[in-house]
Design a protein around this motif. Structure first.
Motif, PDB file in Angstrom:
ATOM      1  N   THR A  34      45.486  40.418  42.329  1.00  0.00           N
ATOM      2  CA  THR A  34      44.843  41.136  43.208  1.00  0.00           C
ATOM      3  C   THR A  34      44.832  42.615  43.039  1.00  0.00           C
ATOM      4  O   THR A  34      44.229  43.183  43.509  1.00  0.00           O
ATOM      5  N   ARG A  35      45.775  42.791  42.095  1.00  0.00           N
ATOM      6  CA  ARG A  35      46.170  44.412  41.807  1.00  0.00           C
ATOM      7  C   ARG A  35      46.389  45.207  43.131  1.00  0.00           C
ATOM      8  O   ARG A  35      45.600  45.984  43.348  1.00  0.00           O
ATOM      9  N   SER A  36      47.374  44.787  43.705  1.00  0.00           N
ATOM     10  CA  SER A  36      47.497  45.247  45.068  1.00  0.00           C
ATOM     11  C   SER A  36      47.639  46.714  45.225  1.00  0.00           C
ATOM     12  O   SER A  36      48.317  47.351  44.308  1.00  0.00           O
ATOM     13  N   SER A  37      47.043  47.383  46.182  1.00  0.00           N
ATOM     14  CA  SER A  37      47.149  48.784  46.264  1.00  0.00           C
ATOM     15  C   SER A  37      47.964  49.168  47.501  1.00  0.00           C
ATOM     16  O   SER A  37      47.905  50.191  47.979  1.00  0.00           O
ATOM     17  N   GLN A  38      48.833  48.378  48.065  1.00  0.00           N
ATOM     18  CA  GLN A  38      49.553  48.420  49.326  1.00  0.00           C
ATOM     19  C   GLN A  38      50.464  49.422  49.422  1.00  0.00           C
ATOM     20  O   GLN A  38      50.749  50.355  50.266  1.00  0.00           O
ATOM     21  N   LEU A  39      51.077  49.921  48.199  1.00  0.00           N
ATOM     22  CA  LEU A  39      51.956  50.871  48.048  1.00  0.00           C
ATOM     23  C   LEU A  39      51.439  52.351  48.274  1.00  0.00           C
ATOM     24  O   LEU A  39      52.005  53.391  48.590  1.00  0.00           O
ATOM     25  N   TYR A  40      49.979  52.386  47.795  1.00  0.00           N
ATOM     26  CA  TYR A  40      49.193  53.638  48.091  1.00  0.00           C
ATOM     27  C   TYR A  40      48.944  54.055  49.457  1.00  0.00           C
ATOM     28  O   TYR A  40      48.806  55.214  49.983  1.00  0.00           O
ATOM     29  N   GLU A  41      48.649  52.807  50.420  1.00  0.00           N
ATOM     30  CA  GLU A  41      48.040  53.256  51.682  1.00  0.00           C
ATOM     31  C   GLU A  41      47.981  52.050  52.497  1.00  0.00           C
ATOM     32  O   GLU A  41      47.729  50.812  51.693  1.00  0.00           O
ATOM     33  N   THR A 112      37.921  56.600  49.886  1.00  0.00           N
ATOM     34  CA  THR A 112      38.840  57.971  50.435  1.00  0.00           C
ATOM     35  C   THR A 112      39.919  57.960  49.917  1.00  0.00           C
ATOM     36  O   THR A 112      40.592  59.161  50.166  1.00  0.00           O
ATOM     37  N   THR A 113      40.747  57.275  49.522  1.00  0.00           N
ATOM     38  CA  THR A 113      42.075  57.172  49.282  1.00  0.00           C
ATOM     39  C   THR A 113      42.212  57.379  47.562  1.00  0.00           C
ATOM     40  O   THR A 113      41.870  56.482  46.983  1.00  0.00           O
ATOM     41  N   GLY A 114      42.732  58.392  47.176  1.00  0.00           N
ATOM     42  CA  GLY A 114      42.699  58.941  45.878  1.00  0.00           C
ATOM     43  C   GLY A 114      43.415  57.891  44.794  1.00  0.00           C
ATOM     44  O   GLY A 114      42.731  57.654  43.784  1.00  0.00           O
ATOM     45  N   PRO A 115      44.724  57.566  45.315  1.00  0.00           N
ATOM     46  CA  PRO A 115      45.187  56.598  44.083  1.00  0.00           C
ATOM     47  C   PRO A 115      44.484  55.129  44.148  1.00  0.00           C
ATOM     48  O   PRO A 115      44.365  54.623  43.035  1.00  0.00           O
ATOM     49  N   VAL A 116      44.209  54.746  45.283  1.00  0.00           N
ATOM     50  CA  VAL A 116      43.289  53.437  45.396  1.00  0.00           C
ATOM     51  C   VAL A 116      42.068  53.404  44.691  1.00  0.00           C
ATOM     52  O   VAL A 116      41.839  52.632  43.881  1.00  0.00           O
ATOM     53  N   PHE A 117      41.182  54.733  44.652  1.00  0.00           N
ATOM     54  CA  PHE A 117      40.047  54.920  44.089  1.00  0.00           C
ATOM     55  C   PHE A 117      40.447  54.680  42.666  1.00  0.00           C
ATOM     56  O   PHE A 117      39.551  54.309  41.716  1.00  0.00           O
ATOM     57  N   SER A 118      41.385  55.604  42.135  1.00  0.00           N
ATOM     58  CA  SER A 118      41.550  55.702  40.815  1.00  0.00           C
ATOM     59  C   SER A 118      41.824  54.168  40.185  1.00  0.00           C
ATOM     60  O   SER A 118      41.634  54.065  38.919  1.00  0.00           O
ATOM     61  N   ALA A 119      42.483  53.418  40.899  1.00  0.00           N
ATOM     62  CA  ALA A 119      42.827  51.812  40.178  1.00  0.00           C
ATOM     63  C   ALA A 119      41.494  51.054  40.625  1.00  0.00           C
ATOM     64  O   ALA A 119      41.649  50.026  40.147  1.00  0.00           O
ATOM     65  N   THR A 120      40.477  51.591  41.183  1.00  0.00           N
ATOM     66  CA  THR A 120      39.178  50.845  41.203  1.00  0.00           C
ATOM     67  C   THR A 120      38.463  50.770  39.758  1.00  0.00           C
ATOM     68  O   THR A 120      37.934  51.757  39.381  1.00  0.00           O
ATOM     69  N   THR A 121      38.012  49.605  39.461  1.00  0.00           N
ATOM     70  CA  THR A 121      37.133  49.475  38.233  1.00  0.00           C
ATOM     71  C   THR A 121      35.943  49.285  38.444  1.00  0.00           C
ATOM     72  O   THR A 121      35.561  48.827  39.629  1.00  0.00           O
ATOM     73  N   THR A 122      35.045  49.322  37.350  1.00  0.00           N
ATOM     74  CA  THR A 122      33.601  48.964  37.614  1.00  0.00           C
ATOM     75  C   THR A 122      33.332  47.458  38.063  1.00  0.00           C
ATOM     76  O   THR A 122      32.531  47.316  38.747  1.00  0.00           O
ATOM     77  N   ASN A 123      34.211  46.851  37.487  1.00  0.00           N
ATOM     78  CA  ASN A 123      34.068  45.490  37.947  1.00  0.00           C
ATOM     79  C   ASN A 123      34.329  44.989  39.334  1.00  0.00           C
ATOM     80  O   ASN A 123      33.678  44.366  40.057  1.00  0.00           O
ATOM     81  N   ASP A 124      35.376  45.831  39.832  1.00  0.00           N
ATOM     82  CA  ASP A 124      35.558  45.930  41.315  1.00  0.00           C
ATOM     83  C   ASP A 124      34.322  46.429  42.216  1.00  0.00           C
ATOM     84  O   ASP A 124      33.943  45.624  43.227  1.00  0.00           O
ATOM     85  N   ARG A 202      39.140  40.182  40.535  1.00  0.00           N
ATOM     86  CA  ARG A 202      40.462  39.921  41.394  1.00  0.00           C
ATOM     87  C   ARG A 202      40.146  38.678  42.425  1.00  0.00           C
ATOM     88  O   ARG A 202      41.155  38.602  42.933  1.00  0.00           O
ATOM     89  N   LEU A 203      39.061  38.060  42.744  1.00  0.00           N
ATOM     90  CA  LEU A 203      38.954  36.972  43.507  1.00  0.00           C
ATOM     91  C   LEU A 203      39.737  35.840  43.171  1.00  0.00           C
ATOM     92  O   LEU A 203      39.728  34.845  43.890  1.00  0.00           O
ATOM     93  N   VAL A 204      40.040  35.670  41.780  1.00  0.00           N
ATOM     94  CA  VAL A 204      40.983  34.539  41.450  1.00  0.00           C
ATOM     95  C   VAL A 204      42.027  34.389  42.308  1.00  0.00           C
ATOM     96  O   VAL A 204      42.595  33.242  42.357  1.00  0.00           O
ATOM     97  N   HIS A 205      42.700  35.271  42.850  1.00  0.00           N
ATOM     98  CA  HIS A 205      43.983  35.034  43.692  1.00  0.00           C
ATOM     99  C   HIS A 205      43.531  34.259  44.789  1.00  0.00           C
ATOM    100  O   HIS A 205      44.688  33.591  45.445  1.00  0.00           O
ATOM    101  N   VAL A 206      42.301  33.985  44.988  1.00  0.00           N
ATOM    102  CA  VAL A 206      42.082  32.776  45.851  1.00  0.00           C
ATOM    103  C   VAL A 206      42.881  31.452  45.744  1.00  0.00           C
ATOM    104  O   VAL A 206      43.460  30.881  46.582  1.00  0.00           O
ATOM    105  N   PHE A 207      42.979  31.259  44.282  1.00  0.00           N
ATOM    106  CA  PHE A 207      43.396  30.055  44.189  1.00  0.00           C
ATOM    107  C   PHE A 207      44.892  30.067  43.749  1.00  0.00           C
ATOM    108  O   PHE A 207      45.553  29.305  43.080  1.00  0.00           O
ATOM    109  N   SER A 208      45.782  31.092  44.230  1.00  0.00           N
ATOM    110  CA  SER A 208      46.963  31.547  43.922  1.00  0.00           C
ATOM    111  C   SER A 208      47.804  31.281  45.281  1.00  0.00           C
ATOM    112  O   SER A 208      47.392  32.142  46.166  1.00  0.00           O
ATOM    113  N   ALA A 209      48.763  30.224  45.354  1.00  0.00           N
ATOM    114  CA  ALA A 209      49.331  30.131  46.684  1.00  0.00           C
ATOM    115  C   ALA A 209      50.907  29.983  46.284  1.00  0.00           C
ATOM    116  O   ALA A 209      51.207  29.170  45.397  1.00  0.00           O
ATOM    117  N   PRO A 210      51.716  30.878  47.074  1.00  0.00           N
ATOM    118  CA  PRO A 210      53.278  31.084  46.451  1.00  0.00           C
ATOM    119  C   PRO A 210      53.923  29.787  47.293  1.00  0.00           C
ATOM    120  O   PRO A 210      54.960  29.980  47.940  1.00  0.00           O
TER     121      PRO A 210
END
Length: 258
Positions: A34-41, A112-124, A202-210
């Motif tokens: 999912t390319r988690s951005s929880q650490l940023y916000e 609105t969150t700078g680091p999260v926006f920087s990690a956002t791709t055109t694909n997203d 990043r929607l592929v994470h739907v099929f990932s279960a730990p």
């Protein structure tokens, strides 16, 4: 055109969905995330993520009920058309609203969150736009068809649902979808675009279960420092926790100094 839109495009979508996931899993396992951005916000994330995911769970269950289960089955158990639509409205509208509110919060956070926006791709960005369009059109079809009855009430279980099942039965009936209201056609077309994009987002994470975490043994961490109370302030180690012996290390160090 009817055959192209409601027969060829659905099968192309299914092929892309299946083959795309196989390709992604084989050649991009490290990108399967999912390319988690929880650490940023995490303040907005704690609100938006549960709203979106639990809302989507309700939306998916509603689609499974409406598309997979034939109307004849619910009629056979005494659930008439009016009661079914009433249940769909009571459960579907809150789920749809929760999904939209959660998605808006997540998109606002990402913008609105700078680091999260920087990690956002055109694909997203494209994925969020298509996903939002699918959800909004689905809510509009529910409200316009069942509550406002714009253009007359349309029973999608006699048109869209049989068409959807005919695709998987390899006996497509494009005329059913060609006769559906424009809102349902747009909803279906955007949904097919979303499913074709799915393996490459990043929607592929739907099929990932730990699931492995359920059976994984506990990990025991022990300090390498032999001093009493090390790592725990001035407190002595609790009962049952013996520190590893380091005599061998000390002896080797001692011989080295001599």
């Amino acid at each position: 055109m009817s055959t192209f839109l409601w027969v060829i495009v659905p099968y192309l979508t299914l092929a892309t969905f299946v083959v795309g996931h196989v390709w992604r899993y084989r050649y991009d396992k490290f990108g399967w995330t999912t390319r988690s951005s929880q650490l940023y916000e995490d303040r907005l994330l704690r609100i938006g993520s549960p709203l979106f995911h639990f809302g989507m769970l309700g939306v998916v269950l509603g689609h499974v009920m409406g598309l997979v289960v034939p109307q004849s089955w619910t009629d056979a158990v005494g659930l008439d058309r009016h009661t079914y639509h009433l249940i769909a409205l009571i459960g579907g509208i809150p789920a749809g609203v929760a999904t939209v509110v959660g998605l808006v919060i997540l998109v606002y956070r990402r913008r609105t969150t700078g680091p999260v926006f920087s990690a956002t791709t055109t694909n997203d960005k494209v994925m969020y736009a298509v996903l939002g369009g699918v959800i909004v059109l689905g809510i509009w079809n529910t409200i316009a068809g069942s509550l406002l009855q714009i253009g007359g009430e349309y029973n999608y279980r006699e048109g869209v649902s049989p068409w959807w099942r005919s695709i998987f039965a390899l006996q497509p009936e494009p005329e059913l979808m060609a006769q559906a209201p424009l809102g349902f056609q747009l909803h279906a077309m955007l949904a097919m675009i979303l499913f074709a994009m799915w393996p490459f987002t990043r929607l592929v994470h739907v099929f990932s279960a730990p699931l492995g975490y359920l059976t994984r043994p506990y990990l025991v961490y022990r300090s390498r420092d032999a001093r009493p109370g090390a790592g725990t302030g001035s407190r002595a180690p609790g009962r049952g926790w013996d520190r590893p012996e380091l005599h061998g290390v000390g002896e080797r160090r001692g011989r080295g100094r001599r």
